[in-house]
Design an enzyme around this catalytic site. Structure first.
Site, PDB file in Angstrom:
ATOM      1  N   CYS A  77       1.676  -1.089 -12.731  1.00 35.94           N
ATOM      2  CA  CYS A  77       1.813   0.258 -12.162  1.00 35.94           C
ATOM      3  C   CYS A  77       3.019   0.984 -12.757  1.00 35.94           C
ATOM      4  CB  CYS A  77       1.895   0.143 -10.644  1.00 35.94           C
ATOM      5  SG  CYS A  77       1.738   1.699  -9.785  1.00 35.94           S
ATOM      6  N   ASP A 130      -9.639   1.399 -10.671  1.00 34.37           N
ATOM      7  CA  ASP A 130      -8.281   1.712 -10.226  1.00 34.37           C
ATOM      8  C   ASP A 130      -8.280   3.118  -9.653  1.00 34.37           C
ATOM      9  OD1 ASP A 130      -5.576   2.300  -9.956  1.00 34.37           O
ATOM     10  OD2 ASP A 130      -5.020   1.505 -11.913  1.00 34.37           O
ATOM     11  N   HIS A 181      -6.588  -1.487  -8.711  1.00 35.71           N
ATOM     12  CA  HIS A 181      -5.228  -1.336  -9.223  1.00 35.71           C
ATOM     13  C   HIS A 181      -4.402  -2.607  -9.123  1.00 35.71           C
ATOM     14  CE1 HIS A 181      -1.698   0.939 -10.414  1.00 35.71           C
ATOM     15  NE2 HIS A 181      -1.030   0.430  -9.392  1.00 35.71           N
TER      16      HIS A 181
END
Lengths: 419, 420
Positions: free
Chosen positions: A234, A328, A362
């Site tokens: 991330c 995601d 994600h």
């Protein structure tokens, strides 16, 4: 007599286990459940319905679940399909050294949709899932500006050094670092905001902080001198990519669901300042569950006006592994990774690899971690959507974890000449 | 100065509104919010981001939402995208005569959406959404075994009669019946379990109870005979289909997302009984948010093993309109509707139509109702996933409601009835 046989009962959290039930009636429908209470006292559960074979057995590596939290043959399904009883809670081990997650596996001889105090399992087994192997050391780090926790495998070493970076929730997340260290790497779980005396919010990314951490790691007597690795997810992956580009200490970088440009917070290194592409929160979408979907709030790195924010990935000296979940919902990680790969190609570089997983969300974590589809975020009043299809996400976690270790071993091998 | 201009401010809940915001700066970023507090005190809200045009206006007829609870041009989006603050709450009006839902529309100036700093309120307006027009009468019904509420349109009539049936939550749900009455139908909201002195659980579907109700309705001086219509959803649609099959009094039946097999429950009429052991609860699925999807556990009406549960639908003399949501996670409704269509075709019947809506879920209701994607059912331990995607579901509600009213008018008005 019904028996539940689980081997091994104690293992690392990323190791698969064998679960079998015997002594059932032929072809009877049974419910397997797994229950875990996390360190905050929150209950996570999973269940699956199976039919015993003619011998009255169910072996999870052969039998197909008919329904419940998953269907089909999935020996570890009870683990990766664990769900919080109160929605939007994320399962995250805090103490990775002194205690495991205790998971109670139960088998019931009926279809059980939810726990009932009147209905008792026919057999139970408590198992332990550890985030650190025997002999692993955890050393808290408060060195110069650097804050984090350093995990050193048992033995003399030297070990390949890796920096582990998590994302926009801040703080210090250690479980991946400790697991990776249990596989023979010297790993520094590095915090960069909202931890101890670090800034409370991320207003800028100062690569010199990360360079300090990289040098500190490289100078450890039990860490290889030839270059370090970075594993990052991330916002951490945006930083990881910037590190790969600007820091010669970095030989191998894994970017999980990150960006190829600087977004929202400026990134600086010495006298270079990269201005960010600002977030446009008016493009936030609200999912049917009420969770916030931020996927469209990041500006397009291909727009003319955003060019100065795009990271010059072609300048990275080491190798980069992009890991992408195509479902995601936090950011369009596939597009960003593909743009980065395209940029490498157009500059004649071949030091990038892209692993793209359809159906993965994600939060791609080590194997058997439950899919966290959406969770509460300390900075928002609503839950935050991460995305992912449970089964594909679980498969992506298993596959990518093996690839991550292979990649690090390959590119951090001591025989490599210094970059 | 910013203003919200809404028209009409008082209307039936299925009437669309014109909503405009004026007095903004050109290209100003605003948040539009709709809030409603239901009769239990539960808050339902929607929030959407728009950019004003060069005249400082946002006209929902033309402006596209940038983000929030929906994107794109949706003049009534603020209504059908409302979500409960307390998850799994379902918006369901109880008092359909004496009070409307009050919906508060507000405009906020926002610098940072979803930030912790308070947004500044620029203008607000309140609208009334009613479930009945003035003059609609509600008459509590307690005659013989029959329990429910009869809604009569204003005027002398006589009016075509309709029975309105809801599903497995039991009790008496009145809001659709009162709306149908507002459109000129004498509508009986009919309870069949968990209401008054009716059985607490639904153990058997006895069509003679429903026949009694049909006859009571037809006997009413303001109800136009000789036949009635049915609007039914979910478990109600299973019953509606059985009524259409066995009762000559039924001329037009709307079945929304039903199961047309006597699945795990006896359906009986006089000396005929239908039943099949077709449910496989071990095939229930739990989704990523812990919600229960039933559709995979329900029987397939095309399977040989289930044939004793199939209703003899070819006996139905009236017309049938199937309404199906293709993203219905509680019932495999498309398969069931198609099986009945096929059975009718095989018997040379041509009296059914199927409207299948991609993206619509189980709870297809009158237009502008917020999508309820999951809620608690009093008889099931976990929340039930109804399914549906917000925008296609809203479009399905708008389209199907028009089709339902058209269908009922066509088959229940004097000229068409004489054709039977």
């Amino acid at each position: 007599m019904v028996q539940l046989i689980v081997t091994p009962e104690t293992a690392l959290a990323d190791e698969p286990i064998c679960i079998r039930a015997t002594g059932l009636n032929p072809f009877q429908v049974v419910t397997f459940t797994a229950s875990l209470t996390d360190e905050k006292g929150k209950l996570f559960q999973s269940r699956a319905f199976y039919k015993a074979n003619e011998a009255g057995n169910v072996a999870l590596d052969q039998a197909a679940a008919l329904g419940g939290d998953y269907v089909g043959v999935h020996p570890m399904g009870l683990f990766w399909s664990l769900k919080p009883v109160n929605p939007f809670r994320r399962l995250l081990k805090q103490d990775v050294m002194n205690s495991p997650f205790y998971i109670q596996l139960d088998i019931f001889d009926s279809l059980l949709l939810e726990d009932s105090p009147k209905i008792h399992p026919k057999a139970s087994q408590m198992i332990e899932r550890w985030f650190s192997g025997p002999g692993l050391q955890r050393i808290p780090v408060r060195n110069g500006r650097v804050r984090g926790a350093f995990f050193l495998p048992p033995g003399e070493g030297p070990f390949p050094g890796v920096i582990d970076l998590f994302g926009g929730i801040g703080g210090l997340i250690e479980f991946r670092a400790s697991l990776l260290a249990s596989h023979g790497f010297g790993v520094l779980a590095l915090a960069y905001f909202a931890y101890e005396d670090l800034p409370r919010s991320l207003l800028e990314v100062d690569l010199e902080y990360f360079e300090e951490a990289a040098n500190m790691l490289l100078h450890h007597p039990q860490i290889q001198r030839s270059g370090i690795g970075v594993i990052s997810v991330c916002k951490g992956a945006e930083i990881g990519l910037a590190m790969a580009i600007h820091l010669e200490q970095v030989a191998a970088t894994i970017c999980i669901n990150g960006t190829n440009a600087v977004h929202e917070t400026p990134c600086k290194y010495r006298d270079l300042v990269i201005s960010p592409i600002p977030h446009q929160k008016e493009y936030t979408q609200i999912h049917v569950s009420g969770a916030l979907n931020f996927r469209r709030i990041k500006g397009d790195p291909r727009d003319e006006v955003n060019q100065q924010s795009v990271l010059p990935v072609e300048k990275a000296r080491g190798h980069i592994l992009f890991i992408v979940g195509e479902k995601d919902e936090c950011l369009n990680s596939k597009a960003y990774a593909e743009q980065a790969m395209e940029q490498l190609k157009s500059h004649g570089r071949s030091n990038g690899t892209l692993l793209s997983y359809p159906g993965a969300g994600h939060l791609i974590e080590p194997p058997y971690s439950p899919l966290c589809f959406a969770s509460w975020n300390p900075f928002l009043s609503r839950p935050f959507l991460w995305g992912g299809d449970i089964r594909s996400h679980a498969a992506a976690q298993e596959h990518s974890w093996r690839e991550i270790q292979k990649f690090l071993r390959c590119h951090l091998a001591p025989s490599r000449s210094k970059l | 100065m910013a203003q919200i201009i809404v028209h009409p401010k008082t209307a039936l809940v299925d009437v669309p509104l014109q909503i405009r915001v004026t007095g903004l700066l050109p290209s100003q970023l605003i948040m539009l919010q709709a809030s409603l507090t239901d009769e239990r005190g539960e808050l339902f809200q929607s929030q959407v981001f728009y950019k004003a045009d060069e005249n400082g206006e946002v006209d929902l007829e033309h402006a596209g939402a940038l983000g929030g609870d929906y994107v794109g041009i949706h003049p009534m989006g603020l209504f059908w995208s409302m979500k409960p603050k307390k998850m799994l709450s379902r918006l369901l009006k109880r008092d359909v005569i004496n009070s409307p839902f009050l919906v508060h529309l507000s405009v906020y100036d926002i610098t940072k959406p979803f930030s912790s700093s308070p947004d500044s309120l620029m203008a607000s307006e309140t609208v009334e959404r009613w479930y009945s027009t003035p003059g609609v009468q509600r008459i509590q019904l307690k005659e013989g075994r029959v329990r429910g509420a009869l809604f009569l349109p204003p005027g002398d009539g006589p009016f075509p009669g309709v029975i309105d049936l809801f599903g497995g939550i039991g009790g008496l749900v009145e809001f659709r019946a009162s709306l149908l009455a507002s459109h000129g139908f004498a509508t009986l909201a009919l309870a069949y379990f968990a209401y008054d002195d009716l059985p607490k659980n639904l153990d058997v579907i006895d069509i003679e109870y429903f026949e009694e109700a049909a006859d009571i309705l037809l006997r009413h001086p303001k109800v136009l005979g000789p036949s009635i219509g049915i609007v039914s959803v979910s478990r109600g649609a299973q019953i509606g289909m059985a009524m259409a099959t066995f009762l000559k009094q039924v001329a037009a039946t709307v079945c929304i997302n039903g199961v047309f097999l006597a699945e795990q429950i006896v359906i009986k009429y006089r000396n005929e009984k239908f039943f099949s052991f077709s449910q496989h609860l071990e095939r229930l699925r739990i989704n990523e948010l812990g919600l229960l999807a039933f559709y995979s556990a329900l029987g397939n009406p095309q399977e040989e093993a289930n044939k004793h549960g199939l209703l003899p639908v070819e006996r139905a003399e009236g017309h049938i309109l199937f309404i199906v949501g293709e993203k219905d996670y509680s019932v495999n409704s498309k398969i069931h509707a198609e099986q009945v269509m096929e059975q009718l075709r095989r018997h040379g019947k041509n009296n059914a139509t199927l409207l299948s809506y991609p993206g619509a879920g189980h709870l297809i209701e009158p237009p502008y109702s917020p999508l309820c994607v999951a809620s608690m059912n009093p008889f099931i331990p976990r929340p039930v996933l109804w399914g549906g995607e917000t925008i296609p579901h809203a479009e399905a509600q708008e389209h199907s409601w028009k089709e339902i009213l058209k269908f009922l008018r066509h088959h229940l008005t004097p000229t068409s009835i004489s054709k039977l």
